[in-house]
Design a protein around this motif. Structure first.
Motif, short mmCIF file in Angstrom:
data_model
loop_
_atom_site.label_atom_id
_atom_site.label_comp_id
_atom_site.label_asym_id
_atom_site.label_seq_id
_atom_site.Cartn_x
_atom_site.Cartn_y
_atom_site.Cartn_z
N ASN A 293 15.25 14.44 44.25
CA ASN A 293 16.32 15.29 44.75
C ASN A 293 15.67 16.32 45.68
OD1 ASN A 293 18.56 16.83 45.19
ND2 ASN A 293 18.73 17.60 43.11
N GLY A 294 15.38 15.87 46.90
CA GLY A 294 14.57 16.65 47.82
C GLY A 294 13.10 16.50 47.46
N SER A 295 12.21 16.82 48.41
CA SER A 295 10.77 16.75 48.12
C SER A 295 10.37 17.76 47.06
CB SER A 295 9.98 17.02 49.40
OG SER A 295 10.17 15.98 50.34
N ASP A 296 11.13 18.85 46.92
CA ASP A 296 10.77 19.86 45.93
C ASP A 296 10.77 19.29 44.52
OD1 ASP A 296 10.51 21.73 47.94
OD2 ASP A 296 12.57 22.45 47.76
N GLU A 297 11.71 18.39 44.20
CA GLU A 297 11.71 17.78 42.88
C GLU A 297 10.46 16.92 42.69
OE1 GLU A 297 14.75 15.57 39.88
OE2 GLU A 297 14.51 14.59 41.81
N VAL A 298 10.08 16.21 43.73
CA VAL A 298 8.87 15.37 43.66
C VAL A 298 7.64 16.24 43.41
CG1 VAL A 298 7.32 13.93 45.03
CG2 VAL A 298 9.79 13.53 45.12
N LEU A 299 7.52 17.34 44.14
CA LEU A 299 6.38 18.24 43.98
C LEU A 299 6.34 18.84 42.58
CD1 LEU A 299 6.65 20.07 47.43
CD2 LEU A 299 5.10 18.20 46.83
N ASP A 300 7.51 19.20 42.06
CA ASP A 300 7.61 19.75 40.72
C ASP A 300 7.18 18.72 39.67
OD1 ASP A 300 8.48 21.76 38.74
OD2 ASP A 300 10.09 20.35 38.32
N LEU A 301 7.61 17.48 39.84
CA LEU A 301 7.24 16.41 38.90
C LEU A 301 5.73 16.18 38.91
CD1 LEU A 301 10.08 13.80 39.57
CD2 LEU A 301 9.75 15.13 37.46
N LEU A 302 5.11 16.24 40.08
CA LEU A 302 3.67 16.05 40.18
C LEU A 302 2.91 17.14 39.43
CD1 LEU A 302 3.47 14.98 43.92
CD2 LEU A 302 2.75 13.57 41.98
N ILE A 303 3.35 18.39 39.58
CA ILE A 303 2.70 19.48 38.87
C ILE A 303 2.88 19.32 37.36
CG2 ILE A 303 2.79 21.98 38.44
CD1 ILE A 303 3.41 22.33 41.43
N PRO B 93 -1.86 29.45 55.91
CA PRO B 93 -0.40 29.48 55.73
C PRO B 93 0.13 28.06 55.53
CG PRO B 93 -0.94 29.62 58.06
CD PRO B 93 -2.24 29.64 57.32
N THR B 94 1.01 27.91 54.57
CA THR B 94 1.53 26.59 54.27
C THR B 94 2.91 26.72 53.62
OG1 THR B 94 0.93 24.45 53.28
CG2 THR B 94 0.50 26.41 51.95
N TYR B 95 3.46 25.60 53.20
CA TYR B 95 4.80 25.58 52.60
C TYR B 95 4.81 26.39 51.30
CZ TYR B 95 9.13 23.50 50.72
OH TYR B 95 10.38 23.29 50.21
N GLY B 96 5.73 27.35 51.21
CA GLY B 96 5.71 28.31 50.11
C GLY B 96 6.09 27.76 48.75
N MET B 97 6.76 26.60 48.71
CA MET B 97 7.23 26.08 47.42
C MET B 97 6.11 25.57 46.53
SD MET B 97 10.34 26.57 46.61
CE MET B 97 10.54 25.41 45.26
N TYR B 98 4.95 25.24 47.10
CA TYR B 98 3.84 24.79 46.24
C TYR B 98 3.53 25.86 45.20
CZ TYR B 98 3.02 21.82 50.40
OH TYR B 98 3.16 20.97 51.48
N GLU B 99 3.38 27.08 45.68
CA GLU B 99 3.04 28.19 44.78
C GLU B 99 4.19 28.52 43.85
OE1 GLU B 99 1.16 32.72 44.86
OE2 GLU B 99 1.78 31.76 46.74
N VAL B 100 5.42 28.50 44.36
CA VAL B 100 6.59 28.81 43.53
C VAL B 100 6.68 27.82 42.37
CG1 VAL B 100 9.11 28.86 43.46
CG2 VAL B 100 7.90 29.91 45.38
#
Length: 345
Positions: free
Chosen positions: A75-85, A101-108
């Motif tokens: 559900n968007g790349s953010d869900e994928v990134l969250d699942l990986l973490i 500087p990079t995409y801020g959602m990694y840290e969030v």
């Protein structure tokens, strides 16, 4: 290094939830479904969607030349990134590495999961990874390295040799976020998935494919990684309407190519005209659908554009981005309006 050694023990031991649509795998023709407690009255969306998105994955597999067992949709790349973490990082113990500087959602997402974030800034001006420093900072608890290429907000590709070195020497998972790859002259890292077992590539339909509103992210990795991600994803994470709209959009390859070509042409034209804007000090090379520029006073210029009905992104608070603005490439008319206002300020 083996992937199994990187996965959290609790995830390895997890018995995944089995939905009604997961349990029944046969031919659905002329069957009466009374297994999922759905409302039986047909309105087009009264049934649960395919939890494995078979038709959509088959089309993506064809387009990307990647087997379906190497694809996970989110559900968007953010869900994928969250699942990986969640898959690889033990809360209050492990860490991820990011290159500001990079995409801020990694840290969030790391913060949400109680995972530490280690930051190694990209090199000044060229925005390239400092490979020796990255490998020196990484420790036994460093599980994921996030690389954004083309990078957001700087717009440049990360150098292939640097990424190769990190893939070979980082003792964890290397995630290459390719949200803007379709605008780039560089080849996607999808072609090298089989070469690096610790490589994960994420892409999206939100940018070049023009479907930000349906929220569909794509994850490409080894079958081993994808199988584990499937254990922990929500059972019906991609709704039926998203699946249908994605299939419709992906089949219109002519439209997609035409729009990518147009945006790339407009990006290059914008760069030429931006050179004539007096308060623009630096125009950073871009392989994405945006351009980052350094100006005399980012806060002032940002507010002036707002007052003239144009919204851009002020990145001056980000590392290495003092007085930098990020300009998304719009339509011919939108870009003309932007330039006219920039020249008037």
């Amino acid at each position: 290094m083996t992937i199994q050694n990187l996965i959290r023990p609790a995830i390895k031991a997890l018995k995944p939830y089995s939905s009604a649509r997961d349990e029944f795998q046969g031919n659905t023709d002329n069957l009466t479904f009374l297994d999922a407690n759905e409302n039986p009255f047909d309105n087009g969306v009264n049934r649960y969607p395919d939890p494995q998105q078979g038709k959509l994955k088959a089309l993506i597999s064809q387009i990307k030349d990647v087997p379906t067992e190497n694809i996970l949709l989110g559900n968007g790349s953010d869900e994928v990134l969250d699942l990986l973490i969640r898959m690889f990082c033990e809360p209050n113990q492990d860490n991820i590495l990011i290159l500001p500087p990079t995409y801020g959602m990694y840290e969030v997402l790391a913060n949400v999961n109680a995972v530490e974030t280690l930051k190694i800034n990209l090199s000044e001006e060229t925005f390239q990874p400092k490979t020796e420093e990255i490998l020196a900072v990484a420790n036994a608890n460093s599980k994921i390295l996030f690389l954004c290429s083309p990078n957001n907000p700087s717009g440049n590709n990360l150098e292939t040799l640097s990424i190769e070195l990190l893939l070979k020497n980082f003792k964890g998972i290397v995630v290459i976020d390719e949200a803007y790859i379709d605008f780039s002259t560089e080849e996607s890292w999808l072609s090298r998935l089989n070469e690096f077992p610790n490589l994960v590539v994420t892409q999206t339909l939100s940018k070049a494919f023009g479907m930000a509103g349906i929220r569909l992210g794509m994850c490409f990795a080894s079958a081993e990684i994808i199988a584990t991600l499937n254990k922990i994803k929500p059972p019906y994470n991609i709704n039926q309407l998203t699946q249908e709209k994605a299939i419709e959009g992906l089949r219109d390859r002519g439209r997609i190519k035409s729009q990518i070509d147009c945006l790339t042409e407009q990006r290059n034209a914008l760069v030429k005209v931006l050179k004539e804007v007096k308060f623009v000090k630096i125009i950073y090379p871009s392989e994405a659908n945006f351009i980052m520029v350094k100006v005399d006073d980012a806060n002032k210029r940002y507010q002036q554009l707002i007052e003239n009905g144009i919204v851009i992104r002020n990145r001056t608070t980000q590392p290495l981005c003092e007085n930098c603005l990020r300009l998304t490439v719009g339509t011919v008319e939108e870009n003309k309006k932007l330039i006219e206002n920039l020249k008037k300020l």
